[in-house]
Design an enzyme around this catalytic site. Structure first.
Site, PDB file in Angstrom:
ATOM      1  N   ASP A  52       0.809  -1.227   0.000  1.00 33.35           N
ATOM      2  CA  ASP A  52       0.000   0.000   0.000  1.00 33.35           C
ATOM      3  C   ASP A  52       0.842   1.278   0.000  1.00 33.35           C
ATOM      4  O   ASP A  52       2.023   1.224   0.316  1.00 33.35           O
ATOM      5  CB  ASP A  52      -0.816   0.022   1.300  1.00 33.35           C
ATOM      6  CG  ASP A  52      -2.279  -0.209   1.014  1.00 33.35           C
ATOM      7  OD1 ASP A  52      -2.653  -0.338  -0.157  1.00 33.35           O
ATOM      8  OD2 ASP A  52      -3.056  -0.262   1.988  1.00 33.35           O
ATOM      9  N   TYR A 110       6.393  -9.623   7.872  1.00 32.13           N
ATOM     10  CA  TYR A 110       6.242  -8.181   7.992  1.00 32.13           C
ATOM     11  C   TYR A 110       6.691  -7.733   9.386  1.00 32.13           C
ATOM     12  O   TYR A 110       6.586  -8.482  10.361  1.00 32.13           O
ATOM     13  CB  TYR A 110       4.777  -7.759   7.825  1.00 32.13           C
ATOM     14  CG  TYR A 110       4.272  -7.746   6.415  1.00 32.13           C
ATOM     15  CD1 TYR A 110       4.321  -6.583   5.649  1.00 32.13           C
ATOM     16  CD2 TYR A 110       3.710  -8.884   5.840  1.00 32.13           C
ATOM     17  CE1 TYR A 110       3.832  -6.552   4.356  1.00 32.13           C
ATOM     18  CE2 TYR A 110       3.222  -8.865   4.538  1.00 32.13           C
ATOM     19  CZ  TYR A 110       3.285  -7.698   3.806  1.00 32.13           C
ATOM     20  OH  TYR A 110       2.800  -7.661   2.525  1.00 32.13           O
TER      21      TYR A 110
END
Lengths: 246, 246
Positions: A52, A110
């Site tokens: 994103d 992540y």
């Protein structure tokens, strides 16, 4: 024709995410332009993770097909000279022609970084989320343990997800405290749209005492989309690594 | 009239250092402008450490005199709203009228961050120095131990230093390895111009095998300025903290 794989790191601050768009600058677009110019052919990369806007990466993965005779190992170093400072190819190497980074099994890791102090620190603010009230890392660890395993994460993704199934496996979810930073590291077989940011937002709510850790298994067990989960900001999130079995 | 003390953090990337200059933007100048506007009087801050262009801070210290009735504790928070994102006042409080941050004893702590991997990571490159050949932290630790104590650091400062004496005390100099980062933390009673960057540059030379650790005491014992010591780049350096005995 051969297929070349790139390991790509970037500071996402100045980009509208990975995926090429008609009206905004993206990582994919910059890579396509730089590679096309350097190799003198039309290059279109396929990314493993379409991060994103504002999300960073140390190890996103992309592949592209090329006719070049330049050794694949040398392409990354050469193209880095033409890329802006905030995108750096870490490695380049040949992969089998049918390797598609979104169509094979992988483990993605992540990291979400929280700066937990009263005021922001400019040197850290590009890739941390400032939470100025005191977080309790032990409560966060308890909450984190409930996410590990195979679950239906339908309440931990944005409603406009394109995924057919909302079931995913989280292999590990660790909370580390380093001075005034709290670092969430999560590995899984795949993540839904905004899923890591919504898990991070939930862990912050728990760490602040706004939610009980035992609420997590209740939300995960619900078969309907009913909960409004907080989404932590993009800038705290970094895609660390993607491991494939090639 | 009262004297107010500020603890100031900044990302030095976009500034020509602390000290006001006629032809470049500096931290001091931005603080003077923002405080003068907010308090509606001419404010001139006195900084504890005039950091160089590109150097960062988590806790630089500055004082200024003001006639305002606004409680000193509230000034920092209010002025932060008018400051750019890369300068953040951490705290503001009243100090004795004769407190001068460069004219009293203090312990300063600096951090120098090295990223030791083959390629740069954009998210970290603003405040780390990339060394792409392998560093040996044990050799660096051995070299570091020789710097601790009272020494004449004339060979570890830039020749245009204004200091009368080049003798300083280093209380501690630690080398930590965290994944692919090597973090040098040094505390002392004062540092000469470019001294921390020259110590960091020397430790890198030792870590790469270009210099033997035993060379350090030789250089420190020399009464002449003879050695050409490498200076590590500004961007890896952060002023962490200054402790005063007020």
């Amino acid at each position: 024709m051969k297929r070349v794989c790139l390991i790509v790191a970037y500071d996402g601050t100045n980009y509208h995410g990975w995926q090429a768009q008609s009206n905004a600058i993206t990582i994919e677009q910059i890579l396509n332009e730089s590679l096309s110019k350097f190799l003198n052919e039309d290059i279109e990369v396929i990314g493993a993770s379409r991060t994103d806007a504002g999300v960073h990466a140390e190890g996103n993965v992309a592949v592209f097909d090329t006719k070049t005779n330049i050794p694949p190992e040398k392409i990354g170093i050469a193209v880095n000279r033409t890329l802006p400072d905030d995108i750096v190819i870490q490695e380049s190497f040949e992969v089998p022609k049918d390797f598609h980074p979104r169509k094979c099994d992988s483990v993605k890791t992540y990291e979400y970084r929280i700066l937990n102090r009263r005021t922001d620190l400019p040197v850290k603010s590009r890739n941390t989320y400032l939470v100025y009230k005191k977080l309790d890392p032990d409560r966060m660890r308890e909450a984190a343990s409930y996410f590990v395993g195979q679950h239906d994460f339908r309440n931990f993704c944005s409603s406009h997800t394109q995924a057919k199934s909302t079931v995913r496996i989280i292999y590990s979810l660790d909370i580390e405290k380093e001075n005034d930073e709290i670092i969430i590291t999560v590995s899984g077989n795949g993540f839904l749209y905004n899923m890591v940011r919504m898990i991070a937002g939930t862990l912050v709510d728990v760490g602040l005492g706004r939610m009980e850790p035992e609420k997590i298994p209740q939300i995960l067990a619900t078969r309907e989309r009913v909960f409004n989960v907080n989404k932590a900001p993009a800038k705290g999130l970094t895609l660390k690594e993607i491991e494939f079995e090639i």
